[in-house]
Design an enzyme around this catalytic site. Structure first.
Site, PDB file in Angstrom:
ATOM      1  N   GLY A 158       0.792  -1.232   0.000  1.00  0.00           N
ATOM      2  CA  GLY A 158       0.000   0.000   0.000  1.00  0.00           C
ATOM      3  C   GLY A 158       0.820   1.275   0.000  1.00  0.00           C
ATOM      4  O   GLY A 158       0.339   2.327   0.431  1.00  0.00           O
ATOM      5  N   SER A 159       2.051   1.225  -0.544  1.00  0.00           N
ATOM      6  CA  SER A 159       2.858   2.457  -0.493  1.00  0.00           C
ATOM      7  C   SER A 159       2.296   3.517  -1.437  1.00  0.00           C
ATOM      8  O   SER A 159       2.372   4.713  -1.135  1.00  0.00           O
ATOM      9  CB  SER A 159       4.331   2.159  -0.792  1.00  0.00           C
ATOM     10  OG  SER A 159       4.523   1.797  -2.137  1.00  0.00           O
ATOM     11  N   MET A 195      -3.921  -6.651  -7.109  1.00  0.00           N
ATOM     12  CA  MET A 195      -3.426  -7.705  -7.982  1.00  0.00           C
ATOM     13  C   MET A 195      -4.516  -8.730  -8.317  1.00  0.00           C
ATOM     14  O   MET A 195      -4.329  -9.943  -8.153  1.00  0.00           O
ATOM     15  CB  MET A 195      -2.210  -8.382  -7.334  1.00  0.00           C
ATOM     16  CG  MET A 195      -1.100  -7.411  -6.965  1.00  0.00           C
ATOM     17  SD  MET A 195      -0.522  -6.385  -8.341  1.00  0.00           S
ATOM     18  CE  MET A 195       0.596  -7.532  -9.119  1.00  0.00           C
ATOM     19  N   ARG A 196      -5.652  -8.240  -8.794  1.00  0.00           N
ATOM     20  CA  ARG A 196      -6.712  -9.128  -9.255  1.00  0.00           C
ATOM     21  C   ARG A 196      -7.142  -8.685 -10.648  1.00  0.00           C
ATOM     22  O   ARG A 196      -7.240  -7.478 -10.918  1.00  0.00           O
ATOM     23  CB  ARG A 196      -7.952  -9.042  -8.339  1.00  0.00           C
ATOM     24  CG  ARG A 196      -7.738  -9.485  -6.926  1.00  0.00           C
ATOM     25  CD  ARG A 196      -7.625 -10.974  -6.773  1.00  0.00           C
ATOM     26  NE  ARG A 196      -8.780 -11.687  -7.294  1.00  0.00           N
ATOM     27  CZ  ARG A 196      -8.819 -13.027  -7.446  1.00  0.00           C
ATOM     28  NH1 ARG A 196      -7.776 -13.752  -7.119  1.00  0.00           N
ATOM     29  NH2 ARG A 196      -9.888 -13.608  -7.915  1.00  0.00           N
ATOM     30  N   LEU A 228      -9.990  -7.985 -13.131  1.00  0.00           N
ATOM     31  CA  LEU A 228     -11.380  -7.591 -12.897  1.00  0.00           C
ATOM     32  C   LEU A 228     -12.273  -8.033 -14.053  1.00  0.00           C
ATOM     33  O   LEU A 228     -11.843  -8.037 -15.212  1.00  0.00           O
ATOM     34  CB  LEU A 228     -11.451  -6.074 -12.718  1.00  0.00           C
ATOM     35  CG  LEU A 228     -10.684  -5.580 -11.488  1.00  0.00           C
ATOM     36  CD1 LEU A 228     -10.415  -4.078 -11.573  1.00  0.00           C
ATOM     37  CD2 LEU A 228     -11.439  -5.929 -10.206  1.00  0.00           C
ATOM     38  N   ASN A 286      -5.578   2.941 -12.774  1.00  0.00           N
ATOM     39  CA  ASN A 286      -4.578   1.976 -12.297  1.00  0.00           C
ATOM     40  C   ASN A 286      -3.197   2.568 -12.484  1.00  0.00           C
ATOM     41  O   ASN A 286      -2.993   3.433 -13.344  1.00  0.00           O
ATOM     42  CB  ASN A 286      -4.698   0.689 -13.125  1.00  0.00           C
ATOM     43  CG  ASN A 286      -3.710  -0.387 -12.686  1.00  0.00           C
ATOM     44  OD1 ASN A 286      -3.506  -0.613 -11.494  1.00  0.00           O
ATOM     45  ND2 ASN A 286      -3.090  -1.044 -13.648  1.00  0.00           N
ATOM     46  N   HIS A 341       0.619   1.086 -13.347  1.00  0.00           N
ATOM     47  CA  HIS A 341       1.307  -0.130 -13.788  1.00  0.00           C
ATOM     48  C   HIS A 341       2.803   0.173 -13.858  1.00  0.00           C
ATOM     49  O   HIS A 341       3.196   1.224 -14.386  1.00  0.00           O
ATOM     50  CB  HIS A 341       0.766  -0.550 -15.169  1.00  0.00           C
ATOM     51  CG  HIS A 341       1.386  -1.818 -15.654  1.00  0.00           C
ATOM     52  ND1 HIS A 341       1.036  -3.056 -15.163  1.00  0.00           N
ATOM     53  CD2 HIS A 341       2.377  -2.037 -16.565  1.00  0.00           C
ATOM     54  CE1 HIS A 341       1.767  -3.983 -15.760  1.00  0.00           C
ATOM     55  NE2 HIS A 341       2.584  -3.388 -16.611  1.00  0.00           N
ATOM     56  N   THR A 372      -9.713  -0.283 -18.702  1.00  0.00           N
ATOM     57  CA  THR A 372     -10.713  -0.819 -19.622  1.00  0.00           C
ATOM     58  C   THR A 372     -10.686  -2.343 -19.481  1.00  0.00           C
ATOM     59  O   THR A 372      -9.845  -2.881 -18.741  1.00  0.00           O
ATOM     60  CB  THR A 372     -10.385  -0.428 -21.075  1.00  0.00           C
ATOM     61  OG1 THR A 372      -9.104  -0.961 -21.403  1.00  0.00           O
ATOM     62  CG2 THR A 372     -10.373   1.087 -21.258  1.00  0.00           C
ATOM     63  N   ASP A 386      -4.312  -3.687 -18.684  1.00  0.00           N
ATOM     64  CA  ASP A 386      -3.157  -2.772 -18.820  1.00  0.00           C
ATOM     65  C   ASP A 386      -3.120  -2.050 -20.180  1.00  0.00           C
ATOM     66  O   ASP A 386      -2.028  -1.732 -20.681  1.00  0.00           O
ATOM     67  CB  ASP A 386      -1.821  -3.521 -18.600  1.00  0.00           C
ATOM     68  CG  ASP A 386      -1.715  -4.107 -17.204  1.00  0.00           C
ATOM     69  OD1 ASP A 386      -2.342  -3.560 -16.280  1.00  0.00           O
ATOM     70  OD2 ASP A 386      -1.008  -5.117 -17.035  1.00  0.00           O
TER      71      ASP A 386
HETATM   72  C1  GAR Z   1       3.519  -0.957  -7.562  1.00  0.00           C
HETATM   73  O1  GAR Z   1       4.791  -0.990  -8.136  1.00  0.00           O
HETATM   74  C2  GAR Z   1       2.457  -0.961  -8.641  1.00  0.00           C
HETATM   75  O2  GAR Z   1       2.811  -0.244  -9.789  1.00  0.00           O
HETATM   76  C3  GAR Z   1       2.362  -2.429  -8.940  1.00  0.00           C
HETATM   77  O3  GAR Z   1       2.460  -3.068  -7.701  1.00  0.00           O
HETATM   78  C4  GAR Z   1       3.221  -2.251  -6.814  1.00  0.00           C
HETATM   79  C5  GAR Z   1       2.385  -2.025  -5.593  1.00  0.00           C
HETATM   80  O4  GAR Z   1       3.112  -1.405  -4.576  1.00  0.00           O
HETATM   81  N1  GAR Z   1       1.139  -2.754  -9.610  1.00  0.00           N
HETATM   82  C6  GAR Z   1       1.009  -3.742 -10.461  1.00  0.00           C
HETATM   83  O5  GAR Z   1       1.917  -4.493 -10.752  1.00  0.00           O
HETATM   84  C7  GAR Z   1      -0.374  -3.869 -11.069  1.00  0.00           C
HETATM   85  N2  GAR Z   1      -0.373  -4.786 -12.146  1.00  0.00           N
HETATM   86  P1  GAR Z   1       2.347  -0.757  -3.346  1.00  0.00           P
HETATM   87  O6  GAR Z   1       1.358  -1.798  -2.805  1.00  0.00           O
HETATM   88  O7  GAR Z   1       3.445  -0.494  -2.341  1.00  0.00           O
HETATM   89  O8  GAR Z   1       1.663   0.487  -3.811  1.00  0.00           O
END
Ligand code: GAR
Length: 207
Positions: free
Chosen positions: A16-17, A98-99, A101, A115, A117, A149, A153
């Site tokens: 969740g950063s 990370m699901r 949808l 989102n 990415h 969408t 991605d």
């Molecule tokens: C982040 O790097 C984000 O871009 C990526 O997961 C990490 C989450 O970090 N997202 C994906 O890979 C989505 N497909 P966080 O939980 O510390 O924000």
């Protein structure tokens, strides 16, 4: 500022950063007072997600909708949708959620689902983006904020940040460099989107 507050609901799966970066920017930049928007809740599909504790310590409402408790992707998404819609969100923000949808879920939030990415889309959609960028010999890597969408991605790009790939980088060192930029990029992309949503609200529905 008058009118209905624009609620942001953030979905997470892990640390969740990015969520914390958004919530902190919202507080520091006084989004409630300045753009009539605020983080209403943080919801995770993983009850043990570290980010739920971070959100609670930031004073945010939290909830978990455990995907393992549902027998189908559709049933999980319907439950998640009910949990989100309790906050009447103007914007639903995926932040390390990370699901995959369902099309019905994505359609329900059309135009208000974003989102981040960890690649310079359209390069490297999907998983393991940093290792794939290293394997391809990329000299630049980065992150993309995009509208969601039904095509994973691939939604319209709202903002991007690039970082150099350095000699000796591993997927972990590159991910850390990109993540630092994500924390700057995502709050500002969300702020811009909320401001443009306000500007595009038809006058007769503004309060
Ligand atoms: C982040 O790097 C984000 O871009 C990526 O997961 C990490 C989450 O970090 N997202 C994906 O890979 C989505 N497909 P966080 O939980 O510390 O924000």
């Amino acid at each position: 500022m008058q009118g209905t507050r624009k609620n942001i609901v953030i979905l997470i799966s892990g640390s969740g950063s990015n969520m914390a970066a958004i919530a902190t920017a919202a507080q520091k930049e006084q989004w409630v007072q300045k753009i009539n928007a605020g983080v209403a809740a943080v919801i995770s599909n993983r009850p043990a997600a570290e980010g739920l504790g971070v959100a609670a310590r930031l004073g945010l409402a939290t909830a978990a909708v455990d995907h393992r408790q549902y027998e189908s992707r559709e049933a999980f998404d319907a439950a998640l949708q009910r949990s989100i819609d309790a906050y009447q969100p103007a914007l639903v923000v995926l932040a390390g959620f990370m699901r995959i949808l369902t099309p019905a879920f994505v359609a329900h939030y059309a135009g208000r689902l974003v989102n981040i990415h960890p690649s310079l889309l359209p390069a490297f959609p999907g998983l393991n983006t940093h290792q794939r960028a290293l394997d391809a010999g990329c000299q630049l890597a980065g992150a993309t904020v995009h509208q969601v969408t039904a095509d994973l991605d691939h939604g319209p790009i709202l903002a991007q940040a690039a970082v150099p790939v350095l000699h000796g980088d591993t997927a972990a060192t590159l991910a850390a460099r990109v993540l630092t930029q994500e924390h700057l990029l995502y709050p500002q992309a969300i702020r811009s989107l909320l401001v443009s949503m306000q500007a595009h609200t038809p006058l007769k529905t503004r309060q």
